[in-house]
Design a protein around this motif. Structure first.
Motif, PDB file in Angstrom:
ATOM      1  N   VAL A  53      46.002  11.282  65.531  1.00  0.00           N
ATOM      2  CA  VAL A  53      47.045  10.586  64.469  1.00  0.00           C
ATOM      3  C   VAL A  53      48.232  10.642  65.287  1.00  0.00           C
ATOM      4  O   VAL A  53      48.753  11.647  65.784  1.00  0.00           O
ATOM      5  CB  VAL A  53      47.161  11.763  63.354  1.00  0.00           C
ATOM      6  N   ALA A  54      49.061   9.464  65.313  1.00  0.00           N
ATOM      7  CA  ALA A  54      50.499   9.485  65.748  1.00  0.00           C
ATOM      8  C   ALA A  54      51.368   9.230  64.815  1.00  0.00           C
ATOM      9  O   ALA A  54      51.381   8.282  63.860  1.00  0.00           O
ATOM     10  CB  ALA A  54      50.369   8.370  66.796  1.00  0.00           C
ATOM     11  N   VAL A  55      52.603  10.047  64.860  1.00  0.00           N
ATOM     12  CA  VAL A  55      53.686   9.958  64.117  1.00  0.00           C
ATOM     13  C   VAL A  55      55.049   9.388  64.790  1.00  0.00           C
ATOM     14  O   VAL A  55      55.415  10.262  65.643  1.00  0.00           O
ATOM     15  CB  VAL A  55      53.818  11.286  63.302  1.00  0.00           C
TER      16      VAL A  55
ATOM     17  N   VAL B 273      45.182  15.668  58.540  1.00  0.00           N
ATOM     18  CA  VAL B 273      44.297  14.383  58.840  1.00  0.00           C
ATOM     19  C   VAL B 273      43.815  14.749  60.109  1.00  0.00           C
ATOM     20  O   VAL B 273      42.513  14.116  60.427  1.00  0.00           O
ATOM     21  CB  VAL B 273      45.242  13.132  58.612  1.00  0.00           C
ATOM     22  N   ARG B 274      44.575  15.096  61.150  1.00  0.00           N
ATOM     23  CA  ARG B 274      44.013  15.300  62.377  1.00  0.00           C
ATOM     24  C   ARG B 274      42.883  16.100  62.535  1.00  0.00           C
ATOM     25  O   ARG B 274      41.970  15.819  63.378  1.00  0.00           O
ATOM     26  CB  ARG B 274      45.180  15.701  63.426  1.00  0.00           C
ATOM     27  N   ASP B 275      42.486  17.018  61.645  1.00  0.00           N
ATOM     28  CA  ASP B 275      41.596  17.817  61.800  1.00  0.00           C
ATOM     29  C   ASP B 275      40.315  17.469  60.771  1.00  0.00           C
ATOM     30  O   ASP B 275      39.327  18.088  60.705  1.00  0.00           O
ATOM     31  CB  ASP B 275      42.097  19.239  60.989  1.00  0.00           C
ATOM     32  N   LEU B 276      40.487  16.340  60.248  1.00  0.00           N
ATOM     33  CA  LEU B 276      39.207  15.674  59.415  1.00  0.00           C
ATOM     34  C   LEU B 276      37.846  15.368  60.274  1.00  0.00           C
ATOM     35  O   LEU B 276      38.457  14.777  61.455  1.00  0.00           O
ATOM     36  CB  LEU B 276      39.834  14.524  58.638  1.00  0.00           C
ATOM     37  N   PRO B 277      36.753  15.423  59.954  1.00  0.00           N
ATOM     38  CA  PRO B 277      35.720  14.721  60.649  1.00  0.00           C
ATOM     39  C   PRO B 277      35.924  13.484  60.810  1.00  0.00           C
ATOM     40  O   PRO B 277      36.147  12.769  60.065  1.00  0.00           O
ATOM     41  CB  PRO B 277      34.471  15.278  60.114  1.00  0.00           C
TER      42      PRO B 277
ATOM     43  N   LEU C 120      47.947  12.074  53.275  1.00  0.00           N
ATOM     44  CA  LEU C 120      49.314  11.276  53.847  1.00  0.00           C
ATOM     45  C   LEU C 120      50.114  10.728  52.421  1.00  0.00           C
ATOM     46  O   LEU C 120      51.434  10.927  52.283  1.00  0.00           O
ATOM     47  CB  LEU C 120      49.119  10.137  54.430  1.00  0.00           C
ATOM     48  N   VAL C 121      49.536  10.289  51.352  1.00  0.00           N
ATOM     49  CA  VAL C 121      50.203  10.024  50.208  1.00  0.00           C
ATOM     50  C   VAL C 121      50.731  11.387  49.592  1.00  0.00           C
ATOM     51  O   VAL C 121      51.925  11.464  49.204  1.00  0.00           O
ATOM     52  CB  VAL C 121      49.446   9.314  49.190  1.00  0.00           C
ATOM     53  N   ALA C 122      50.105  12.458  49.545  1.00  0.00           N
ATOM     54  CA  ALA C 122      50.611  13.680  49.097  1.00  0.00           C
ATOM     55  C   ALA C 122      51.675  14.135  49.885  1.00  0.00           C
ATOM     56  O   ALA C 122      52.761  14.564  49.281  1.00  0.00           O
ATOM     57  CB  ALA C 122      49.639  14.577  49.007  1.00  0.00           C
ATOM     58  N   GLY C 123      51.723  14.243  51.390  1.00  0.00           N
ATOM     59  CA  GLY C 123      52.853  14.330  52.093  1.00  0.00           C
ATOM     60  C   GLY C 123      54.055  13.324  51.884  1.00  0.00           C
ATOM     61  O   GLY C 123      55.220  14.180  51.820  1.00  0.00           O
ATOM     62  N   ALA C 124      53.978  12.199  51.691  1.00  0.00           N
ATOM     63  CA  ALA C 124      54.895  11.365  51.321  1.00  0.00           C
ATOM     64  C   ALA C 124      55.650  11.889  50.189  1.00  0.00           C
ATOM     65  O   ALA C 124      57.025  11.665  49.953  1.00  0.00           O
ATOM     66  CB  ALA C 124      54.656   9.777  51.431  1.00  0.00           C
TER      67      ALA C 124
ATOM     68  N   GLY D  44      39.594   7.545  53.261  1.00  0.00           N
ATOM     69  CA  GLY D  44      40.062   7.842  52.001  1.00  0.00           C
ATOM     70  C   GLY D  44      40.655   9.210  51.887  1.00  0.00           C
ATOM     71  O   GLY D  44      41.711   9.255  51.250  1.00  0.00           O
ATOM     72  N   GLU D  45      40.170  10.262  52.599  1.00  0.00           N
ATOM     73  CA  GLU D  45      40.679  11.279  52.492  1.00  0.00           C
ATOM     74  C   GLU D  45      41.906  11.540  53.321  1.00  0.00           C
ATOM     75  O   GLU D  45      43.030  12.085  52.842  1.00  0.00           O
ATOM     76  CB  GLU D  45      39.748  12.426  53.150  1.00  0.00           C
TER      77      GLU D  45
END
Length: 466
Positions: free
Chosen positions: A48-50, A39-43, A101-105, A95-96
């Motif tokens: 992103v903080a985790v 996600v951090r690499d998305l334009p 993140l859904v896929a990661g979860a 949206g992307e």
């Protein structure tokens, strides 16, 4: 109890997952951090903080004394979007990111006993949160709408999406997709209301001392304009407009029986806004909170003598026939009419054609139940007369003739994929079996009607149609 499913929620809140083993408190699961890196690499994504938070388990009594039950943990993911993005780009990025993140979860092992929770922020003013299983398309639309409202002059925009039980369970219950918008000045309200109408998004508007509460309805721009003007009147210290109730309430610092209080009431009653068929009430409170009520524009609710509706046709009126029998359910073939829209309202009709082979008579208002795609009735739908004073009249329907019952309701927001009405159950005459009508055809929206939970629908009696 079987394990509750892992979910991804766009909200920085803790949600308990009552399954699995005690998690590691050190690092978030690698599956989530890997998704966050992507996600951090998305334009358009600034950061992103985790973080991971472990809750203390509740004490339970076991065979060997008291112990702590396995403690759930929450991984919070905050995605910061660049405030300079245009609404479309912001929506696409959100949206992307949500999809990743859904896929990661979903890849996190059940034994982790962890729930992933995340939030989207944009610039200094946007916050979007959601419940479980929200579609990426819904997230994208919400973020895009939030950026558009910020561009239109909002100071902050908050959106809550998704489903979740109010008692902490995961039973489905709707949460409105209303945007909660603050502005530096009520002068920004009209532009924000126009933008919300273009987005088909319900909004609540708030500025110091001024509040427009719209629930899930798209805003009435004229009502917003009235509210802003009323808030600027001398002596008004707080102004609120309740859209569902169509009522404006003004708190003043004026003394009872003062000239300024009388001037304010006179101003409300001379505005070109309310009508007898669409009245707007007002409440004015003086400095001691004593209230005076009345009607904006001086338009009290119409108190017409009982009357029937005129025929919806240019053809001649069907003749009376006192010997005609009452129509039975099988005598009437029912369809749903085309839906028209104008100025925040919707209009349609239920039509019934006489297929009995001879004349028969109707004299009633059809019974309607509005159902979502799952076949569940919309909740808290209020049925009102089509117009004040209207009563059913006896209509003798010739063989092959068609009667219609007109419908009217206020537009409601469908921006967050709510459960729209896809079926209308119609009871044509007393004692007839309900007839299910598909409300996604015959000129109606393919997604269904925006008659949602809490709607108010005006229904007229059967009247001669075209």
């Amino acid at each position: 109890m079987p394990p509750l499913p892992r979910i991804l929620a766009l909200a920085a809140v803790s949600v308990l997952v009552l399954a699995g083993c005690t998690p590691s408190a050190d690092e978030p699961p690698a599956e989530v951090t890997s998704a966050a890196d992507a996600v951090r690499d998305l334009p358009g994504v600034d950061d992103v903080a985790v973080t991971r938070t472990v809750s203390e388990g509740e004490p339970v009594q076991g065979n060997f004394g008291q112990r702590r039950e396995q403690a759930p943990s929450t991984v919070s993911v905050e995605v910061a979007l660049a405030g300079t993005l245009d609404p479309r780009a912001a929506g696409e990025a959100a949206g992307e990111a949500h999809r990743l993140l859904v896929a990661g979860a979903d890849r996190v092992d059940d034994g982790e006993n962890v729930t992933v929770a995340s939030s989207f922020v944009g610039g200094p003013g946007l916050s979007v949160s959601t419940g479980p299983a929200t579609a990426s398309e819904v997230v994208s639309a919400a973020v895009a709408d939030g950026f558009a409202l910020l561009a239109a002059g909002a100071s902050t925009v908050g959106l809550s999406l998704g489903l979740g039980g109010g008692d902490g369970s995961w039973e489905e219950s709707p949460i409105a997709s209303t945007a909660h918008v603050t502005a530096a000045s009520p002068e920004d309200f009209v532009g924000l209301a126009r933008t919300a109408v273009e987005l088909e998004r319900g909004v609540d508007l708030e500025a110091p001392g001024v509040h427009y509460q719209g629930a899930t309805r798209m805003p009435d721009v004229d009502a917003v304009r009235l509210l802003v003007a009323a808030a600027a009147r001398p002596g008004v210290v707080d102004a609120t407009y309740l859209s569902p109730e169509q009522r404006i309430t003004l708190q003043t610092d004026a003394e009872a029986d003062s000239q300024s209080l009388a001037d304010l009431r006179r101003w409300l009653e001379t505005q070109d806004y309310g009508t007898a068929d669409d009245p707007v009430g007002y409440t004015v409170l003086d400095a001691a909170y004593a209230e005076t009520t009345g009607w904006v524009s001086g338009a009290e609710p119409a108190s017409h003598a009982p009357h029937t509706l005129d025929p919806f046709t240019d053809a001649g009126v069907w003749p009376e026939d006192p010997t005609a029998p009452d129509c039975a359910g099988p005598d009437l073939e029912v369809t749903f009419g085309v839906v028209d829209s104008a100025a925040g309202t919707r209009g349609g009709s239920v039509r019934a054609t006489n297929v009995s082979g001879g004349p028969c008579a109707v004299e009633n208002v059809p019974g309607l139940v509005f159902e979502n795609e799952a076949g569940q009735p919309q909740q808290d739908v209020t049925i009102e007369p089509y117009e004040p004073g209207v009563v059913p009249g006896r209509v003798v329907v010739p063989d092959g003739g068609t009667v219609l019952a007109p419908l009217l309701w206020r537009a409601m927001s469908t921006a967050n994929d709510p459960d729209t009405t896809t079926t209308v159950q119609v009871t044509t005459v007393p004692g007839a079996d309900p007839v299910p009508l598909d409300a996604t055809t015959d000129g109606t929206p393919a997604t269904g009607l925006d008659v949602l939970d809490g709607a108010e629908v005006r229904i007229g009696p059967w009247t001669q149609g075209d």
